[in-house]
Write a protein that holds these residues in place. Structure first.
Motif, PDB file in Angstrom:
ATOM      1  N   HIS A   1      -2.356  33.768 -10.036  1.00  0.00           N
ATOM      2  CA  HIS A   1      -1.919  32.444 -10.463  1.00  0.00           C
ATOM      3  C   HIS A   1      -2.553  31.979 -11.768  1.00  0.00           C
ATOM      4  O   HIS A   1      -2.123  30.967 -12.329  1.00  0.00           O
ATOM      5  CB  HIS A   1      -2.204  31.418  -9.366  1.00  0.00           C
ATOM      6  CG  HIS A   1      -1.305  31.564  -8.171  1.00  0.00           C
ATOM      7  ND1 HIS A   1       0.037  31.858  -8.268  1.00  0.00           N
ATOM      8  CD2 HIS A   1      -1.561  31.437  -6.846  1.00  0.00           C
ATOM      9  CE1 HIS A   1       0.571  31.912  -7.067  1.00  0.00           C
ATOM     10  NE2 HIS A   1      -0.372  31.664  -6.183  1.00  0.00           N
TER      11      HIS A   1
ATOM     12  N   THR B   1      -0.888  28.270  -3.621  1.00  0.00           N
ATOM     13  CA  THR B   1      -0.211  27.788  -4.818  1.00  0.00           C
ATOM     14  C   THR B   1      -1.169  27.273  -5.872  1.00  0.00           C
ATOM     15  O   THR B   1      -1.125  27.697  -7.027  1.00  0.00           O
ATOM     16  CB  THR B   1       0.789  26.674  -4.453  1.00  0.00           C
ATOM     17  OG1 THR B   1       1.725  27.194  -3.504  1.00  0.00           O
ATOM     18  CG2 THR B   1       1.546  26.198  -5.682  1.00  0.00           C
ATOM     19  N   THR B   2      -2.061  26.332  -5.509  1.00  0.00           N
ATOM     20  CA  THR B   2      -2.941  25.763  -6.528  1.00  0.00           C
ATOM     21  C   THR B   2      -4.135  25.069  -5.901  1.00  0.00           C
ATOM     22  O   THR B   2      -4.158  24.769  -4.696  1.00  0.00           O
ATOM     23  CB  THR B   2      -2.169  24.766  -7.422  1.00  0.00           C
ATOM     24  OG1 THR B   2      -2.902  24.538  -8.622  1.00  0.00           O
ATOM     25  CG2 THR B   2      -1.937  23.441  -6.712  1.00  0.00           C
TER      26      THR B   2
ATOM     27  N   GLN C   1       8.356  27.839  -1.085  1.00  0.00           N
ATOM     28  CA  GLN C   1       8.127  28.758  -2.195  1.00  0.00           C
ATOM     29  C   GLN C   1       9.372  29.570  -2.519  1.00  0.00           C
ATOM     30  O   GLN C   1       9.638  29.883  -3.682  1.00  0.00           O
ATOM     31  CB  GLN C   1       6.945  29.674  -1.870  1.00  0.00           C
ATOM     32  CG  GLN C   1       5.612  28.951  -1.856  1.00  0.00           C
ATOM     33  CD  GLN C   1       4.467  29.818  -1.395  1.00  0.00           C
ATOM     34  OE1 GLN C   1       4.651  30.765  -0.623  1.00  0.00           O
ATOM     35  NE2 GLN C   1       3.251  29.510  -1.846  1.00  0.00           N
TER      36      GLN C   1
ATOM     37  N   TYR D   1      11.666  27.102  -4.409  1.00  0.00           N
ATOM     38  CA  TYR D   1      11.053  26.412  -5.546  1.00  0.00           C
ATOM     39  C   TYR D   1      11.696  26.805  -6.876  1.00  0.00           C
ATOM     40  O   TYR D   1      12.137  25.942  -7.649  1.00  0.00           O
ATOM     41  CB  TYR D   1       9.547  26.689  -5.568  1.00  0.00           C
ATOM     42  CG  TYR D   1       8.845  26.197  -6.800  1.00  0.00           C
ATOM     43  CD1 TYR D   1       8.356  24.899  -6.871  1.00  0.00           C
ATOM     44  CD2 TYR D   1       8.671  27.028  -7.914  1.00  0.00           C
ATOM     45  CE1 TYR D   1       7.717  24.444  -8.009  1.00  0.00           C
ATOM     46  CE2 TYR D   1       8.041  26.585  -9.053  1.00  0.00           C
ATOM     47  CZ  TYR D   1       7.562  25.286  -9.101  1.00  0.00           C
ATOM     48  OH  TYR D   1       6.943  24.837 -10.241  1.00  0.00           O
TER      49      TYR D   1
ATOM     50  N   VAL E   1       0.594  23.744 -12.037  1.00  0.00           N
ATOM     51  CA  VAL E   1       0.329  24.238 -10.687  1.00  0.00           C
ATOM     52  C   VAL E   1      -0.227  25.658 -10.713  1.00  0.00           C
ATOM     53  O   VAL E   1      -1.170  25.976 -10.005  1.00  0.00           O
ATOM     54  CB  VAL E   1       1.593  24.112  -9.821  1.00  0.00           C
ATOM     55  CG1 VAL E   1       2.739  24.952 -10.357  1.00  0.00           C
ATOM     56  CG2 VAL E   1       1.304  24.450  -8.381  1.00  0.00           C
ATOM     57  N   ASN E   2       0.360  26.531 -11.517  1.00  0.00           N
ATOM     58  CA  ASN E   2      -0.175  27.872 -11.748  1.00  0.00           C
ATOM     59  C   ASN E   2       0.651  28.534 -12.848  1.00  0.00           C
ATOM     60  O   ASN E   2       1.694  28.010 -13.255  1.00  0.00           O
ATOM     61  CB  ASN E   2      -0.207  28.738 -10.479  1.00  0.00           C
ATOM     62  CG  ASN E   2       1.162  28.951  -9.866  1.00  0.00           C
ATOM     63  OD1 ASN E   2       2.082  29.440 -10.522  1.00  0.00           O
ATOM     64  ND2 ASN E   2       1.305  28.587  -8.592  1.00  0.00           N
TER      65      ASN E   2
ATOM     66  N   SER F   1       4.165  31.099 -11.342  1.00  0.00           N
ATOM     67  CA  SER F   1       5.477  30.531 -11.040  1.00  0.00           C
ATOM     68  C   SER F   1       6.275  30.292 -12.314  1.00  0.00           C
ATOM     69  O   SER F   1       7.505  30.492 -12.338  1.00  0.00           O
ATOM     70  CB  SER F   1       5.321  29.229 -10.252  1.00  0.00           C
ATOM     71  OG  SER F   1       4.624  28.253 -11.002  1.00  0.00           O
TER      72      SER F   1
END
Length: 322
Positions: free
Chosen positions: A51, A170-171, A217, A220, A250-251, A254
């Protein structure tokens, strides 16, 4: 107001007059945060290697009022214009941010002499709330009909619980704050479109429901892409017309996947704040805009897009012209 057919009607004249950012001086490696909230070495490796997370900004000794106060104090354009501020909005991710009867937003209004301002919170869209707040501020100002009136939108929250610090897989959340002056018209940072997509089937607690998180996810990326394309279509632009895409932080992974699906160069997505600042509740849009403008990544006349997503789930995109 969140019906995709109705949003953005008045946003053609809304402008961001000025943006200020406060980044707490304390930088914590994600391993230190992970040790406090019980993350495993495997989870931390995922955050760092996949991430692209590195460290997050935190102010463990400060309050929410301290956090917001610092952003407003960093906004010199407010000085002497306090009487023009008709609305003070807090774009907030979490429904409750302070114990009753404390009200940091009202305290902020009194502290800065915003005596003509109506103060209220915009929430229920999680980290997409800042774009809703800008759109709502523009609508209110346009309805008032006073071309000299302003709205002040603030964003930023505390990571006061484990749930507020972590979105599993995710984060890891950070603490930063922003302040943005909105006008009903202006020459710079004019809002050309605003689009929202809501997916209420993802409402819940991902921390306690791994299956919900997996489904979210999976949906998303396609929903985020749909929202981005809708905002561009409403603005009459193509993806290639954008000088820059400002994501939420968020990262990195993605956004690299979204860029591959869109056929958009990842070099035109501002990702440098993901490892250096972290994901700050509803504040990422203005953190990244400030980075883009002070770093010379946006020139007068450039088109750019701000994208955000909030658990619950809300997806939002706003197209602006610098």
């Amino acid at each position: 107001m969140c019906d995709p057919r109705s949003v953005g009607i008045l946003t053609g004249v809304t402008a961001l007059e000025a943006v200020a950012v406060h980044l707490p001086p304390r930088l914590e490696p994600i391993e230190d945060v992970g040790a406090r909230i019980g993350l495993t070495p495997r989870q931390l490796r995922l955050f760092r290697r996949f991430h692209g997370l590195d460290q997050v900004r935190l102010d463990p000794d400060g309050t929410l009022l301290d956090l917001l106060d610092a952003a407003v104090r960093a906004l010199p354009e407010l000085r002497g214009n306090e009487h023009r501020v008709r609305y003070l909005l807090h774009a907030r991710s979490t429904p409750v941010a302070a114990p009753y009867p404390l009200n940091p937003l009202h305290q902020l209004r009194e502290r800065f002499g915003l005596t003509n301002a109506e103060a209220f919170t915009v929430t229920q869209q999680a980290c997409a709330a800042s774009l809703l707040a800008v759109d709502l501020a523009g609508r209110l100002l346009a309805d008032d009909g006073d071309p000299s009136a302003l709205a002040l939108v603030v964003a930023g929250e505390k990571t006061f619980t484990r749930d507020a610090q972590l979105l599993p897989g995710t984060t890891i959340f950070a603490e930063a704050s922003t302040a943005c002056l909105v006008s009903p018209d202006g020459d710079r940072n004019r809002v050309l479109s605003y689009e929202v997509r809501q997916r209420p089937e993802f409402d819940g607690r991902p921390v306690d429901d791994p299956e919900l998180m997996v489904r979210y996810q999976r949906e998303y990326q396609p929903t985020m892409i749909e929202t981005i394309e809708a905002a561009l279509d409403r603005a009459g632009l193509e993806l290639s017309d954008l000088a820059l895409l400002l994501p939420h932080n968020v990262n990195q992974a993605s956004w690299r996947m979204i860029c591959r699906q869109l056929g958009h160069p990842v070099e035109r997505v501002l990702l440098e704040n993901v490892p250096a600042v972290g994901h700050s509740f509803a504040a990422d849009a203005f953190v990244n805009l400030r980075t883009a403008t002070t770093g010379g990544a946006l020139r007068p006349g450039d088109h750019y897009l701000i994208a955000a997503a909030g658990i619950g789930a809300t997806f939002a995109a706003m197209v602006l012209q610098h």
